[in-house]
Design a protein around this motif. Structure first.
Motif, short mmCIF file in Angstrom:
data_model
loop_
_atom_site.label_atom_id
_atom_site.label_comp_id
_atom_site.label_asym_id
_atom_site.label_seq_id
_atom_site.Cartn_x
_atom_site.Cartn_y
_atom_site.Cartn_z
N VAL A 81 22.21 38.80 53.62
CA VAL A 81 20.93 38.62 52.97
C VAL A 81 20.88 38.66 51.40
O VAL A 81 20.05 37.65 50.90
CB VAL A 81 20.05 39.90 53.66
N GLY A 82 21.97 39.41 50.97
CA GLY A 82 22.03 39.30 49.46
C GLY A 82 22.43 37.80 48.92
O GLY A 82 21.86 37.49 48.06
N GLY A 83 22.92 37.15 49.70
CA GLY A 83 23.47 35.91 49.47
C GLY A 83 22.36 34.82 49.53
O GLY A 83 22.24 33.96 48.68
N PHE A 84 21.52 35.20 50.56
CA PHE A 84 20.14 34.42 50.63
C PHE A 84 19.38 34.72 49.69
O PHE A 84 18.67 33.57 49.02
CB PHE A 84 19.52 34.89 52.01
N THR B 37 34.74 30.07 49.85
CA THR B 37 34.47 28.67 49.74
C THR B 37 33.89 28.03 48.46
O THR B 37 32.91 28.87 48.01
CB THR B 37 33.52 28.10 50.77
N GLY B 38 34.55 27.22 47.93
CA GLY B 38 33.72 26.39 46.73
C GLY B 38 33.99 27.39 45.50
O GLY B 38 33.17 27.07 44.57
N CYS B 39 34.96 28.40 45.40
CA CYS B 39 35.08 29.21 44.14
C CYS B 39 36.47 28.74 43.58
O CYS B 39 37.37 28.67 44.24
CB CYS B 39 34.83 30.70 44.23
N ARG B 40 36.50 29.00 42.30
CA ARG B 40 37.94 28.85 41.49
C ARG B 40 38.14 30.11 40.78
O ARG B 40 37.17 30.36 39.97
CB ARG B 40 38.16 27.45 41.05
N ARG C 29 25.95 33.04 45.67
CA ARG C 29 25.95 33.63 46.89
C ARG C 29 27.48 33.83 47.09
O ARG C 29 28.01 34.71 47.74
CB ARG C 29 25.49 33.10 47.98
N TYR C 30 28.46 32.98 46.80
CA TYR C 30 29.92 33.14 47.34
C TYR C 30 30.75 34.27 46.28
O TYR C 30 31.46 34.82 46.59
CB TYR C 30 30.70 31.74 47.27
N VAL D 160 29.20 31.46 36.88
CA VAL D 160 30.30 32.14 36.55
C VAL D 160 30.43 33.54 36.47
O VAL D 160 29.29 34.19 35.95
CB VAL D 160 30.81 31.49 35.20
N ALA D 161 31.46 34.21 37.11
CA ALA D 161 31.61 35.81 36.99
C ALA D 161 32.88 36.01 36.12
O ALA D 161 33.90 35.40 36.39
CB ALA D 161 31.53 36.13 38.44
N ILE D 162 32.59 36.77 35.26
CA ILE D 162 33.50 37.16 34.28
C ILE D 162 34.23 38.49 34.86
O ILE D 162 33.51 39.71 35.23
CB ILE D 162 32.95 37.56 32.98
#
Length: 299
Positions: free
Chosen positions: A34-37, A70-73, A101-102, A45-47
């Motif tokens: 739900v948090g992702g929703f 999925t979809g992160c680097r 969300r990811y 970007v997350a540091i």
């Protein structure tokens, strides 16, 4: 044992890393997110910040977490084995790019792993530094006292910290402890029975409470005798006595174990002791504090 940190990732079987990470993610989000929703899929970007001094360990597992969601680097500023010192503040260690969300889906499993792995590596590096300062030529090792489901990470972190992993599991070396001896009847019978099935390629270690038990184990063909719960002066005397008594008759290693910590290890750095093993490198290890803070990408 010391391995160049740049090569350590290659020791990890990719499918084992993938399975471990998959289990962590499944445990953390078994159904709806739900948090992702709520946050949606905008690119952000997350540091990754380190907020306490310690040795970085766990990059391959961190990377795999964000690969699987999925979809992160991930872009790193430091490598495993680097000592991180935020100097009372916080130090940027990496950046993770991907849908919001990811980023949040992988945040907690990735941070939990990194905090513990780095804690293990930090304690191992401290022990390695004590050994090197003392000029002791033996081996500092961990034990099998690892967290269920987390052994691969903790054993990897030992290597990052510059110490030996000891046996990985029950199958990689035979260790005959007091319960094995009591159930079998004697050290000699236990060693001979173990050798009959372990074959030539598997080492046999026997936990011994005194020199007499060590003599029985060596005579039966044990590869390693563990002098369990000896104090520093006691292990120094016993190891020297065993090496002198069996010189030219049998080849074996002497291991010291039982209650060893970075605070009490110095007297155990004896020339006739080959291995010192520490359950404390994985038990009651302080974690290194990391946080992951999402920053909207400026357009």
């Amino acid at each position: 044992m010391s391995v160049p940190n740049s090569s350590l990732e290659a020791i990890l079987p990719p499918y084992q890393v993938q399975k471990a990470v998959s289990d962590w993610l499944t445990e953390d989000t078994p159904s709806f997110d739900v948090g992702g929703f709520v946050v949606g899929s905008d690119e952000q970007v997350a540091i990754l910040f380190c907020k306490a001094p310690g040795v970085l360990a766990g990059r391959p597992f961190f990377d795999e977490v964000f690969r699987q969601v999925t979809g992160c680097r991930v872009e790193w500023k430091y490598k495993d084995g680097d000592y991180l010192d935020p100097k009372g503040g916080k130090l940027e260690v990496a950046r993770v790019y991907g849908p919001a969300r990811y980023l949040l889906l992988g945040e907690r499993p990735a941070l939990n792993m990194l905090a513990r792995a780095s804690g293990v590596a930090t304690r191992c590096q401290k022990l390695r530094a004590l050994k090197d300062k003392a000029g002791w030529q033996g081996v500092i090792a961990g034990t099998r006292k690892t967290t269920p489901g987390f052994r691969l990470v903790e054993k990897y972190a030992m290597l990052v910290g510059g110490v030996d992993t000891h046996r990985m599991d029950l199958s990689t070396m035979v260790m005959l402890k007091d319960n094995h001896i009591w159930a079998t009847g004697s050290i000699r019978d236990a060693v001979l029975k173990a050798r009959s099935t372990a074959g030539f390629s598997v080492k046999i270690e026997v936990e011994c409470q005194d020199e007499a038990e060590a003599d029985e184990a060596i005579e039966a063909g044990a590869d390693i005798v563990m002098l369990d719960n000896f104090d520093g002066p006691g292990i120094r005397v016993a190891a020297k006595s065993l090496k002198e008594r069996w010189a030219g008759k049998a080849k074996f290693l002497v291991e010291g174990s039982g209650g060893l910590t970075e605070d009490n290890v110095e007297p155990y750095f004896a020339p006739d002791v080959d291995i010192l093993s520490f359950g404390s490198v994985t038990q009651s290890v302080p974690h290194i504090d990391f946080s992951l803070k999402v920053q909207p990408i400026k357009k």
